[in-house]
Write an enzyme that holds these catalytic residues in place. Sequence first.
Site, PDB file in Angstrom:
ATOM      1  N   ASP A  66     -26.209  -7.551 -16.770  1.00 31.57           N
ATOM      2  CA  ASP A  66     -25.067  -8.123 -16.065  1.00 31.57           C
ATOM      3  C   ASP A  66     -25.427  -8.488 -14.627  1.00 31.57           C
ATOM      4  OD1 ASP A  66     -25.344  -5.476 -15.235  1.00 31.57           O
ATOM      5  OD2 ASP A  66     -23.511  -4.797 -16.205  1.00 31.57           O
ATOM      6  N   ASP A 135     -15.208   5.324 -18.050  1.00 30.68           N
ATOM      7  CA  ASP A 135     -14.118   4.808 -18.897  1.00 30.68           C
ATOM      8  C   ASP A 135     -14.647   4.193 -20.193  1.00 30.68           C
ATOM      9  OD1 ASP A 135     -15.359   2.530 -18.024  1.00 30.68           O
ATOM     10  OD2 ASP A 135     -13.588   1.646 -17.054  1.00 30.68           O
ATOM     11  N   HIS A 137     -17.066   1.880 -20.502  1.00 34.08           N
ATOM     12  CA  HIS A 137     -17.599   0.516 -20.487  1.00 34.08           C
ATOM     13  C   HIS A 137     -19.114   0.526 -20.618  1.00 34.08           C
ATOM     14  CE1 HIS A 137     -17.985   0.902 -15.936  1.00 34.08           C
ATOM     15  NE2 HIS A 137     -19.097   0.247 -16.185  1.00 34.08           N
ATOM     16  N   GLU A 142     -15.453  -4.072 -19.687  1.00 33.24           N
ATOM     17  CA  GLU A 142     -14.426  -3.102 -19.330  1.00 33.24           C
ATOM     18  C   GLU A 142     -13.504  -2.831 -20.527  1.00 33.24           C
ATOM     19  OE1 GLU A 142     -14.684  -1.552 -16.648  1.00 33.24           O
ATOM     20  OE2 GLU A 142     -14.907  -2.789 -14.863  1.00 33.24           O
TER      21      GLU A 142
HETATM   22  C1  GLP Z   1     -22.092  -0.153 -13.900  1.00 28.61           C
HETATM   23  C2  GLP Z   1     -23.095  -0.917 -14.734  1.00 28.61           C
HETATM   24  C3  GLP Z   1     -23.249  -0.300 -16.115  1.00 28.61           C
HETATM   25  C4  GLP Z   1     -23.480   1.201 -15.981  1.00 28.61           C
HETATM   26  C5  GLP Z   1     -22.329   1.846 -15.308  1.00 28.61           C
HETATM   27  C6  GLP Z   1     -22.518   3.349 -15.131  1.00 28.61           C
HETATM   28  O1  GLP Z   1     -20.798  -0.521 -14.193  1.00 28.61           O
HETATM   29  N1  GLP Z   1     -22.754  -2.322 -14.881  1.00 28.61           N
HETATM   30  O2  GLP Z   1     -24.349  -0.923 -16.767  1.00 28.61           O
HETATM   31  O3  GLP Z   1     -23.648   1.753 -17.265  1.00 28.61           O
HETATM   32  O4  GLP Z   1     -22.208   1.271 -14.007  1.00 28.61           O
HETATM   33  O5  GLP Z   1     -23.314   3.588 -14.016  1.00 28.61           O
HETATM   34  P1  GLP Z   1     -24.094   4.938 -13.727  1.00 28.61           P
HETATM   35  O6  GLP Z   1     -25.251   4.934 -14.655  1.00 28.61           O
HETATM   36  O7  GLP Z   1     -24.522   4.806 -12.302  1.00 28.61           O
HETATM   37  O8  GLP Z   1     -23.157   6.040 -13.973  1.00 28.61           O
END
Ligand code: GLP
Length: 260
Positions: A66, A135, A137, A142
């Site tokens: 992304d 959540d 995602h 989302e």
């Molecule tokens: C962001 C990224 C996701 C990731 C999520 C969780 O939203 N776009 O790809 O999985 O954060 O992040 P973290 O691994 O820092 O908890």
Amino acid sequence: MEVIIARPDELARLAACAYEQLLRGHPDAVLGLATGSSPLAVYDELVRRYAEEGLSFARAKAFNLDEYVGLPVGHPQRYLNVIAHDFTGRVDFAPGAVQGPDGLADDLAAACTAYEDAIISAGGVDLQIMGIGADGHIAFNEPGSSLASRTRIKTLTEQTRADNARFFGGDINKVPQHCLTQGLATVMQARHIVLVATGRAKADAVHQLVEGPVSAMWPGTILQHHPHVTVLVDNAAAGRLQLADYFRNTYAGKPAWQGL
Ligand code: GLP
């Protein structure tokens, strides 16, 4: 879906082994990469194997999940810059081998189609690493995302923008409202998906991912329909799993030859 509950350093080693096994057999493999803190220990372990054990990425290609819309080329939080800082810039990827959706395109819809085409022309993602939001995602899909979605523009939730404000000087207003993200159907095309989750904040999301009903409200649950997913979690993230004992026993008895 294989669920492995282990210490974070063991999880990183397991994921790095999967990358290494792929690259040693197929040096021109297509890697799926993710930003966020969850894969960082895996990237560090891959960098160590590059520096100390001759693991090479020189012929590989990589696709990010992304990208924020509108962050300038040099912005440190632009995900292409983040992944270069965390991983790809620390190993020997060829110039241009690492791609992400173009969040600066004049025509964002066309950029999304072009990104889908680029993944397909490269032969599809062989091994996708990813985290999961609290959540549920995955990538930036989302809650409420179509389970059949493709790369497209999304509006970030207030929660995700608040979570990510720490990377923008603590100011939620500096976090872009929009992003481009691989869709859930795009992610599902990867041949092997390794999802890493650590910490108590992820326990609900991991429970839903593994044991909940498949639902757009918990987008990661679509992975239950994928034939080859490995979920790597520490004790805290496994805290709500009803099947935790089964997963622990299974891993304890896992044959050494079996790989991920
Ligand atoms: C962001 C990224 C996701 C990731 C999520 C969780 O939203 N776009 O790809 O999985 O954060 O992040 P973290 O691994 O820092 O908890």
